[in-house]
Design an enzyme around this catalytic site. Structure first.
Site, PDB file in Angstrom:
ATOM      1  N   HIS A  14       0.838  -1.197   0.000  1.00 30.48           N
ATOM      2  CA  HIS A  14       0.000   0.000   0.000  1.00 30.48           C
ATOM      3  C   HIS A  14       0.874   1.248   0.000  1.00 30.48           C
ATOM      4  O   HIS A  14       2.093   1.195   0.087  1.00 30.48           O
ATOM      5  CB  HIS A  14      -0.971   0.013   1.190  1.00 30.48           C
ATOM      6  CG  HIS A  14      -0.375   0.421   2.501  1.00 30.48           C
ATOM      7  ND1 HIS A  14      -1.110   0.950   3.533  1.00 30.48           N
ATOM      8  CD2 HIS A  14       0.912   0.394   2.947  1.00 30.48           C
ATOM      9  CE1 HIS A  14      -0.324   1.216   4.559  1.00 30.48           C
ATOM     10  NE2 HIS A  14       0.896   0.888   4.240  1.00 30.48           N
ATOM     11  N   CYS A  33       5.055   5.150   5.420  1.00 29.71           N
ATOM     12  CA  CYS A  33       3.974   4.533   4.645  1.00 29.71           C
ATOM     13  C   CYS A  33       3.588   5.369   3.429  1.00 29.71           C
ATOM     14  O   CYS A  33       2.721   4.978   2.664  1.00 29.71           O
ATOM     15  CB  CYS A  33       2.757   4.253   5.529  1.00 29.71           C
ATOM     16  SG  CYS A  33       2.928   2.738   6.495  1.00 29.71           S
ATOM     17  N   HIS A  39       5.175  -0.171  -0.457  1.00 26.10           N
ATOM     18  CA  HIS A  39       5.863  -1.077   0.478  1.00 26.10           C
ATOM     19  C   HIS A  39       4.803  -2.050   0.969  1.00 26.10           C
ATOM     20  O   HIS A  39       3.600  -1.821   0.778  1.00 26.10           O
ATOM     21  CB  HIS A  39       6.462  -0.292   1.664  1.00 26.10           C
ATOM     22  CG  HIS A  39       5.408   0.352   2.495  1.00 26.10           C
ATOM     23  ND1 HIS A  39       4.799   1.527   2.129  1.00 26.10           N
ATOM     24  CD2 HIS A  39       4.780  -0.049   3.626  1.00 26.10           C
ATOM     25  CE1 HIS A  39       3.875   1.837   3.011  1.00 26.10           C
ATOM     26  NE2 HIS A  39       3.823   0.883   3.937  1.00 26.10           N
ATOM     27  N   HIS A  41       3.146  -4.962   3.950  1.00 26.63           N
ATOM     28  CA  HIS A  41       2.985  -5.368   5.346  1.00 26.63           C
ATOM     29  C   HIS A  41       2.522  -6.811   5.387  1.00 26.63           C
ATOM     30  O   HIS A  41       1.821  -7.272   4.476  1.00 26.63           O
ATOM     31  CB  HIS A  41       1.936  -4.513   6.067  1.00 26.63           C
ATOM     32  CG  HIS A  41       2.339  -3.093   6.261  1.00 26.63           C
ATOM     33  ND1 HIS A  41       3.223  -2.682   7.235  1.00 26.63           N
ATOM     34  CD2 HIS A  41       1.982  -1.973   5.587  1.00 26.63           C
ATOM     35  CE1 HIS A  41       3.377  -1.371   7.158  1.00 26.63           C
ATOM     36  NE2 HIS A  41       2.642  -0.905   6.166  1.00 26.63           N
ATOM     37  N   ASP A  79      -4.673 -10.605  -0.723  1.00 27.87           N
ATOM     38  CA  ASP A  79      -3.375 -11.251  -0.525  1.00 27.87           C
ATOM     39  C   ASP A  79      -2.475 -11.072  -1.753  1.00 27.87           C
ATOM     40  O   ASP A  79      -2.886 -11.356  -2.880  1.00 27.87           O
ATOM     41  CB  ASP A  79      -3.582 -12.741  -0.229  1.00 27.87           C
ATOM     42  CG  ASP A  79      -2.304 -13.409   0.257  1.00 27.87           C
ATOM     43  OD1 ASP A  79      -1.501 -12.728   0.934  1.00 27.87           O
ATOM     44  OD2 ASP A  79      -2.112 -14.600  -0.037  1.00 27.87           O
ATOM     45  N   HIS A  80      -1.272 -10.571  -1.499  1.00 30.07           N
ATOM     46  CA  HIS A  80      -0.280 -10.304  -2.556  1.00 30.07           C
ATOM     47  C   HIS A  80      -0.775  -9.269  -3.567  1.00 30.07           C
ATOM     48  O   HIS A  80      -0.378  -9.292  -4.735  1.00 30.07           O
ATOM     49  CB  HIS A  80       0.150 -11.596  -3.264  1.00 30.07           C
ATOM     50  CG  HIS A  80       1.037 -12.459  -2.414  1.00 30.07           C
ATOM     51  ND1 HIS A  80       0.569 -13.120  -1.306  1.00 30.07           N
ATOM     52  CD2 HIS A  80       2.350 -12.744  -2.491  1.00 30.07           C
ATOM     53  CE1 HIS A  80       1.564 -13.789  -0.735  1.00 30.07           C
ATOM     54  NE2 HIS A  80       2.657 -13.567  -1.433  1.00 30.07           N
ATOM     55  N   GLU A 126      -1.229  -4.454  11.483  1.00 28.58           N
ATOM     56  CA  GLU A 126      -0.414  -4.061  10.339  1.00 28.58           C
ATOM     57  C   GLU A 126       1.046  -4.446  10.583  1.00 28.58           C
ATOM     58  O   GLU A 126       1.798  -4.721   9.656  1.00 28.58           O
ATOM     59  CB  GLU A 126      -0.516  -2.550  10.116  1.00 28.58           C
ATOM     60  CG  GLU A 126       0.259  -2.071   8.908  1.00 28.58           C
ATOM     61  CD  GLU A 126       0.253  -0.556   8.792  1.00 28.58           C
ATOM     62  OE1 GLU A 126      -0.539  -0.041   7.996  1.00 28.58           O
ATOM     63  OE2 GLU A 126       1.020   0.098   9.513  1.00 28.58           O
TER      64      GLU A 126
END
Ligand code: NI
Length: 137
Positions: A14, A33, A39, A41, A79-80, A126
Site C-alpha cells: 500500500h 507509509c 511497500h 505489510h 493477498d499479494h 499491520e
C-alpha cells in the site's frame, strides 16, 4: 453470549498519501507509509463473531465456514495485492489499517449473519506493534 475468533493472514502493498500533497507533505503526514514506490505489510486479521451456542452441536458457528467466508470475501482479494490499486472494496479509500478494518467489516457482515452469528470485532495487525480494532460503529 459467547465470542469466537478466527485468525487469517495476508501480505499486501500500500501507500498512504493524498494526491493533492507533494511527496514532502505526504512524508511529513504519513511517514514511511507514504513511500511513492509502495511497500508491504504482513497483516494479521482477527475476526471475532458472537452469538449463542447451538445446543445440538455445542458450537457458536461452523469455523470452517467462517474461515472460508473470510478467504472468499477478503483474503483472495487482498493477498499479494496492491491495496490502493487492485482491491475493489478499497477503491477511492485511504489504504490505512483503520479504513481497511472498517471495509473488511462491511464485506463480512452479511456473510457472518448467514452463518447464524453476528460480527463483534475486526482486529487488524499491520505490524507487530500497530493494530486497530473496529466494533462496527
Ligand atoms: Ni504502511
Amino acid at each position: 453470549m459467547i465470542y469466537i475468533t478466527r485468525r487469517e493472514r495476508f501480505n499486501a502493498a500500500h501507500r498512504l498519501f493524498r494526491a493533492d500533497f507533494s511527496d514532502e507533505q505526504n512524508k511529513e503526514v504519513f511517514g514511511k507509509c507514504s513511500n511513492p514506490n509502495w511497500h508491504g505489510h504482513n497483516y494479521e486479521l482477527f475476526v471475532t463473531v458472537k452469538g449463542e451456542v447451538n445446543p445440538e452441536t455445542g458450537f457458536l458457528t461452523n469455523l470452517k465456514l467462517l474461515s472460508q467466508l473470510i478467504k472468499d470475501r477478503i483474503i483472495e482479494k487482498v493477498d499479494h495485492k496492491n491495496i490502493n490499486m487492485e482491491v475493489a472494496f478499497m477503491k477511492d479509500k485511504f489504504a490505512s489499517t483503520e479504513v481497511l478494518a472498517m471495509s473488511i467489516w462491511d464485506e463480512l457482515e452479511t456473510g457472518v449473519q448467514a452463518l447464524g452469528a453476528s460480527l463483534h470485532c475486526i482486529k487488524l495487525h499491520e505490524s507487530e506493534n500497530n493494530f486497530v480494532e473496529y466494533f462496527g460503529n
